[in-house]
Design an enzyme around this catalytic site. Sequence first.
Site, PDB file in Angstrom:
ATOM      1  N   GLU A 190       0.824  -1.215   0.000  1.00 30.02           N
ATOM      2  CA  GLU A 190       0.000   0.000   0.000  1.00 30.02           C
ATOM      3  C   GLU A 190       0.855   1.260   0.000  1.00 30.02           C
ATOM      4  O   GLU A 190       0.507   2.254  -0.638  1.00 30.02           O
ATOM      5  CB  GLU A 190      -0.949  -0.015   1.202  1.00 30.02           C
ATOM      6  CG  GLU A 190      -1.942  -1.165   1.224  1.00 30.02           C
ATOM      7  CD  GLU A 190      -2.829  -1.216  -0.009  1.00 30.02           C
ATOM      8  OE1 GLU A 190      -3.083  -0.155  -0.618  1.00 30.02           O
ATOM      9  OE2 GLU A 190      -3.250  -2.329  -0.383  1.00 30.02           O
ATOM     10  N   ASP A 206       3.645  -4.614  -6.081  1.00 32.10           N
ATOM     11  CA  ASP A 206       4.231  -5.859  -5.590  1.00 32.10           C
ATOM     12  C   ASP A 206       5.753  -5.802  -5.638  1.00 32.10           C
ATOM     13  O   ASP A 206       6.444  -6.127  -4.663  1.00 32.10           O
ATOM     14  CB  ASP A 206       3.753  -7.054  -6.422  1.00 32.10           C
ATOM     15  CG  ASP A 206       2.327  -7.474  -6.098  1.00 32.10           C
ATOM     16  OD1 ASP A 206       1.799  -7.031  -5.055  1.00 32.10           O
ATOM     17  OD2 ASP A 206       1.738  -8.231  -6.888  1.00 32.10           O
TER      18      ASP A 206
END
Length: 487
Positions: free
Chosen positions: A139, A207
């Site tokens: 995040e 990611d």
Amino acid sequence: MRKKSSAPFIILSCALILSLSAVAQDMKYSNRNTLPEIGVVASDAISLDKEMIIGDAVMRQMRGQSPIIADPVLDEYLQDLGNRLVVHADNAKFPFQFFWVNNDAINAFAFFGGHIGVHAGLMRRADNESELASVLAHEISHVTQRHIARRMQAQKRASPLALASLIGGVLIAIANPQAGMAAMQAGSAASAQLQIDYTRSNEQEADRIGIAMLARAGFDPKGAASFFSTMAEEYRMVSRPPARLLTHPLTETRIADARNRANDYPRRYLPINKQFELAKARIKSRYSFDADYSLEYYQAAVEQQAQRSREASLYGLTLAYMRNEENKKAQKILDELLEKDPTNLFYLDAATDIYIALGEPLKAVEMLKPHVTHNPRNQVLALNQANALISAQKYDDAIILLKDFLLVKKDYQVAYQMMSEAYQKAKRFSQMHQSKAEVYALYGAYNRAVDELQYAYNFAGDNHLQKQRIRARIKQFRDQEDRLERL
């Protein structure tokens, strides 16, 4: 000590703002590994200053309408964990604020201005701190890569009208969250393929950067892949995946990619993290389970012979006893825990609540005094000490402590709520209404904040300096409201 909002839950997540209307499809990622150049990316769509203004406004809206957990102990743990990651992040343009949402869904989300929310349900399912940290790192990467702003830039290239609808939806959501979500969804429906392509890029990038951040911060880089696998296995047979999988779809390709990326870094075999285990026990005992089940669950956990964290189970049982008003039993366990770890904030917080519940707040004051002297602005110590002082009817001492705390953490609503209580009990009504005004302002309810300041003005009597300060604060609130309208 804990306080939480009971208002209806409304979420403004990065993933929702990115309008992932087709994420339930099985998507394969692009093989492109080059990162886009950032810094000036999307600067013509939304500036960093405007992003922070909108982020602050959305956060105020969420405080008023979401079940945010206002728990100093859990807040301290989460912010510390988040900060350990942020110092290893590139392009962190502003301070990050991490907060908990009292929702059992497996989800976390990011939005404008470095705000990152974590659902209690995600913490409950994480097996270790590296798994939780992997979600935060992902995040954080959404924020540092400015994925919302870049989404807006992509919409602007495709259609200025679509961009206007997207920005408008965010701003509408400040005043009317349900209408705002509808506006955002409608505004992006015309470019579904663009959404899918852009989302693949966002998720792959988050990611990749998140796993690198995880490794640099000293966590196990395999935490992301292990958490992905746990989620995929748990929800393999369900008809509707949880929110986390809807907004961050898990394909076999993505899981394999996370494993491969983790192999680029040394594997770290980390010991069980006590603070993580205590935070998880607190989530379960106070927020996820009802009072009766919490007691049954932790009684059984303590009785088990093989446990990886007996102290966390004992702590969970302590909290369960407290919820069931069996404070003497809770105190007996907690005394043993404190003897082994006398500076642990989780234990000091619970001990304070027990003393207050037993009608002995001065014992809590004395217990906390050396810790507060050593670390006066720690939110757990300061707010627990203030709570004990209020319970002991030492209102002036509590007010002094809270004022000092708010100098460094000016947006902490629990402190203002306690300040208001202390002023009310001390019959200092002008100051009480001023503190209430600050609480309403933190919810974005500027009209109600101004009303409270008008009451404060009427109670100020002949104190002209105080009246002048109240008038100035009214002007500040109205200016803030006007600034949002101009957006």
